[in-house]
Enzyme design. Structure first.
Site, short mmCIF file in Angstrom:
data_model
loop_
_atom_site.label_atom_id
_atom_site.label_comp_id
_atom_site.label_asym_id
_atom_site.label_seq_id
_atom_site.Cartn_x
_atom_site.Cartn_y
_atom_site.Cartn_z
N ARG A 123 -65.81 29.59 -51.17
CA ARG A 123 -65.78 30.94 -50.62
C ARG A 123 -64.35 31.48 -50.68
O ARG A 123 -63.39 30.72 -50.58
CB ARG A 123 -66.27 30.95 -49.17
CG ARG A 123 -67.77 30.83 -49.03
CD ARG A 123 -68.22 30.94 -47.59
NE ARG A 123 -67.83 29.79 -46.80
CZ ARG A 123 -66.80 29.76 -45.98
NH1 ARG A 123 -66.03 30.81 -45.82
NH2 ARG A 123 -66.50 28.66 -45.31
N HIS A 280 -73.73 30.37 -36.85
CA HIS A 280 -73.45 29.35 -37.86
C HIS A 280 -73.76 27.98 -37.23
O HIS A 280 -72.84 27.23 -36.88
CB HIS A 280 -71.98 29.47 -38.26
CG HIS A 280 -71.58 28.66 -39.45
ND1 HIS A 280 -70.29 28.23 -39.66
CD2 HIS A 280 -72.28 28.21 -40.51
CE1 HIS A 280 -70.21 27.56 -40.79
NE2 HIS A 280 -71.42 27.52 -41.33
N ALA A 303 -68.15 22.23 -43.62
CA ALA A 303 -67.76 20.89 -44.05
C ALA A 303 -67.26 20.02 -42.90
O ALA A 303 -66.32 19.24 -43.05
CB ALA A 303 -66.72 20.96 -45.18
N CYS A 304 -67.87 20.16 -41.73
CA CYS A 304 -67.53 19.30 -40.59
C CYS A 304 -68.73 18.47 -40.15
O CYS A 304 -68.81 18.05 -38.99
CB CYS A 304 -67.04 20.14 -39.42
SG CYS A 304 -65.36 20.75 -39.66
N GLY A 305 -69.71 18.27 -41.03
CA GLY A 305 -70.78 17.33 -40.74
C GLY A 305 -72.03 17.93 -40.13
O GLY A 305 -72.83 17.21 -39.53
N LYS A 306 -72.25 19.25 -40.28
CA LYS A 306 -73.47 19.84 -39.71
C LYS A 306 -74.72 19.24 -40.36
O LYS A 306 -75.68 18.92 -39.69
CB LYS A 306 -73.49 21.36 -39.91
CG LYS A 306 -72.59 22.09 -38.94
CD LYS A 306 -73.11 23.46 -38.51
CE LYS A 306 -73.39 24.41 -39.64
NZ LYS A 306 -72.19 24.76 -40.40
C1 OXD Z 1 -70.16 26.98 -45.60
C2 OXD Z 1 -71.48 26.61 -46.18
O1 OXD Z 1 -69.20 27.21 -46.34
O2 OXD Z 1 -72.40 26.36 -45.40
O3 OXD Z 1 -70.09 27.05 -44.36
O4 OXD Z 1 -71.63 26.61 -47.41
MN MN Z 2 -71.94 26.83 -43.35
#
Ligand code: OXD
Ligand code: MN
Length: 635
Positions: A123, A280, A303-306
């Site tokens: 992004r 989010h 990119a924190c493990g969701k």
């Molecule tokens: C992010 C994704 O960048 O979910 O948060 O791709």
């Molecule tokens: Mn995301």
């Protein structure tokens, strides 16, 4: 092996386009492929003189497509139905152009690799704008451009940009197709890769179009990959017009417009007007050995493990005791107050666009199990057997890196891009629950805010009430990751993990959170977690991944009124022995994980005060009062 339709037998390669001899205007032909999920539809609209078929009964949609076509001048127009046959044709077309590369079909049937332009891998927050009439409505959290300037800029970029290309019209629905909470959109794109990904990520095609025609309103998203030139790249949002325009990137978050652009930036704006929250957050159901399932929504920065948390497999001894996890969503959550005074969540997405590196049998076995068929991989490496590979997957040395070059392990370079991704339908996840299709959503017991903090933030703490919880969310900070371009590892404030995604001024957004909370007779409890605390040697103290269930257990016990907590000025914490460490190889240093470093918090609150002040005069007074209360109690 080339994809086939499954039901209709082998297809011919490519779609049955009709080419037209002259150039636009007058050349592009609209086609509506027969045999969609809901079968061919007869449209009521009088056909445009240039069309050879009727495409939609909704005049507003037909006129918009015509006007976009007049601007972008495509060679062909294709209305996507979402059918298996259409998908097979698109995949075959991309295999021919090299946009997709076939992976090992024996080990990974219907899996393909896309290598993006090396300068288009994440992004681009600095090129992402919220274009409201008044700058203050977008707030300091967004880059702003006036709608007039943005339209002028984008019209110039889009003019003629689809010459020689196909314009795809993608009707899509965010949320279960029969849910009153679902919202509709149409993305116009010139990228077949976007169409194939949208098919996995949304309810796309004929059913969505039918609902759009019934309701008459939809979010308009216009996308072109353009020249993939980073200097001619913009992601513009027009919340007041329910429009998105994205030019110059094919990367997921910039190009799959249903995801971040619609389901977060535009939806957060809609949600504010309509009294709900677009967040989010992952959504997960945790079933205890007594068979009771409680649902949790959790916000973490990208990119924190969701994805790992949404799909976790209970560790021993939890698994044998009968704990189970049910995945509803891994990234986006729309929360609506219910008539019973509780908050209900739907996942607007239909698939996962997950970060590949780090995904392994140790960290997320469920994700691995869903990735061995029908998946699109972007910017991963490949092994000498042509299987997808990324860092931490296993001990194999890949043959080619993400750019397709021979991989040389001696250089120390990474083989897969750190933000390489997989796209897969959510139904492929072994922990998928069909509650994800529940039109009413699932009731939420706990909301969790999590960040990536090496110090200070404890493993878990509970907010005193909704206002304090909103404060903790607003004050959230985390180290940056590779999901967006820019420096990695820098601590930044990321309120509710929405810094890149909130479509309006954070001050108004926090006020909206407080308003929603006020209306809830039975609000969820709010917690803050931090899996990423490090020791003096820089090692993570908490084992994380599946073991996070130990923390969730305490959270759920608190929701059920079955666990004690220690009140501190910053929040309510478990006693060190309240979180079970039974069965762990080594007992983590729970004292450090649960310490409340009051001088450190004093310092933190100074920074939070500056952060809240940035949104003044729109920062709600209740949050500033909360800060003063904490500061006073710290002494
Ligand atoms: C992010 C994704 O960048 O979910 O948060 O791709
Ligand atoms: Mn995301």
């Amino acid at each position: 092996m080339r994809p086939t339709t499954g039901t209709a037998g082998p297809t011919t390669s490519g779609l049955r386009w009709k080419r037209c001899p002259e150039s636009w205007p007058g050349s592009a032909r609209h086609e509506f492929e027969q045999g969609g999920r809901a079968g061919p539809r007869q449209r009521q609209r009088n056909p445009h003189p240039l069309e050879d078929r009727m495409t939609t009964s909704l005049t507003a949609l037909a006129e918009w497509v015509d006007s976009v076509a007049a601007l972008t001048r495509p060679e062909r127009i294709h209305w996507c139905t979402g059918s298996a046959e259409e998908n097979a044709g698109m995949i075959n077309g991309m295999l021919d152009t090299g946009d997709l590369i076939e992976l090992n079909q024996a080990t990974h049937p219907e899996c393909y690799l896309h290598r993006s332009d090396p300068h288009d891998v994440a992004r681009v927050e600095h090129l992402t704008f919220v274009c409201t009439t008044r700058e203050e409505d977008a707030g300091p959290n967004n880059h702003w451009m006036s709608p007039d300037d943005a339209h002028r800029k984008m019209d110039a970029l889009f003019r003629g940009c689809m010459e020689g290309r196909t314009l795809y019209v993608i009707p899509y629905c965010m949320g279960p197709i029969d849910s009153p909470f679902a919202r509709l959109g149409v993305e116009i794109t010139d990228s077949a890769y976007v169409v194939a990904n949208m098919r996995k990520m949304t309810r796309m095609g004929a059913d969505a179009l039918a609902r759009i025609e019934q309701e008459g309103s939809f979010v308009r998203g216009l996308h072109s990959t353009g020249e993939l030139d980073p200097d001619r790249r913009f992601i513009m949002h027009f919340p007041e017009e329910l429009q998105i325009q994205s030019y110059g990137s094919g990367y997921g978050g910039n190009a799959l417009l249903g995801k971040k652009c619609h389901a977060l930036r535009i939806a957060s704006h809609q949600a504010r007007n309509e009294g709900w929250l677009a967040e989010h957050m992952l959504i997960v159901g945790i079933e205890n050995p007594q068979g009771e399932t409680r649902y949790v929504a959790a916000a973490f920065p990208s990119a924190c493990g969701k994805t790992n948390l949404a799909m976790l497999i209970p560790p021993e001894p939890y698994r044998s005791a009968g704990w189970k996890v049910h995945t509803v969503g891994d990234d986006i959550c729309w929360l609506h107050p219910g008539e019973d005074g509780r908050l209900y969540a739907i996942n607007p997405e239909a698939g996962y666009f997950g970060v590949a590196p780090g995904t392994s049998t140790r960290t997320n076995p469920n994700a691995l199990a869903m990735l061995d068929h029908d998946a699109i991989f972007t910017n991963v490496a490949v092994t000498d057997t042509n299987e997808p590979w990324w860092e931490d997957l296993d001990d194999r040395i890949p043959a080619l890196d993400w750019k397709g070059n021979k991989f040389d392990p001696t250089t120390g370079a990474r083989a897969a891009h750190p933000n390489s991704r997989f796209t897969v339908s959510m139904t492929q996840c072994p922990s998928y629950t069909d509650e994800a299709e529940n039109p009413k959503g699932v009731p939420i017991d706990a909301i969790i805010f999590g960040g990536r903090r090496a110090t200070l933030a404890p493993l878990v703490m509970e907010a005193r009430d909704w206002t304090h919880g909103t404060f903790l969310g607003a004050a959230m900070a985390s180290e940056t990751t590779a999901a967006a371009t820019g420096k990695v590892g820098v601590v930044r404030r990321d309120p509710m993990a929405m810094k890149p995604f909130c479509g309006y001024n954070f001050g108004d957004y926090w006020a909206h959170w407080l308003n929603v909370g006020e209306k809830l007779e039975h609000p969820p409890k709010i917690f803050q977690v931090n899996w990423f605390r490090r020791d003096q040697d820089g090692k993570f103290i908490w084992p994380g991944f599946g073991e996070n269930l130990r923390v969730l257990e305490w959270i759920l016990k608190r929701c059920a009124g079955d666990a004690e907590a220690v009140d501190t000025p910053v929040g309510r914490l478990p006693q060190p022995d309240a979180i079970s460490t039974d069965g762990l190889n080594a007992t983590p240093d729970m004292d450090t994980l649960l310490e409340v470093d009051l001088p450190g918090w004093k310092h933190e609150l100074e920074d939070v005060e500056k952060h809240l002040a940035k949104y003044s005069p729109r920062t709600p007074k209740a949050l500033v009062d909360e800060l003063h209360r904490m500061r006073h109690e710290i002494g």
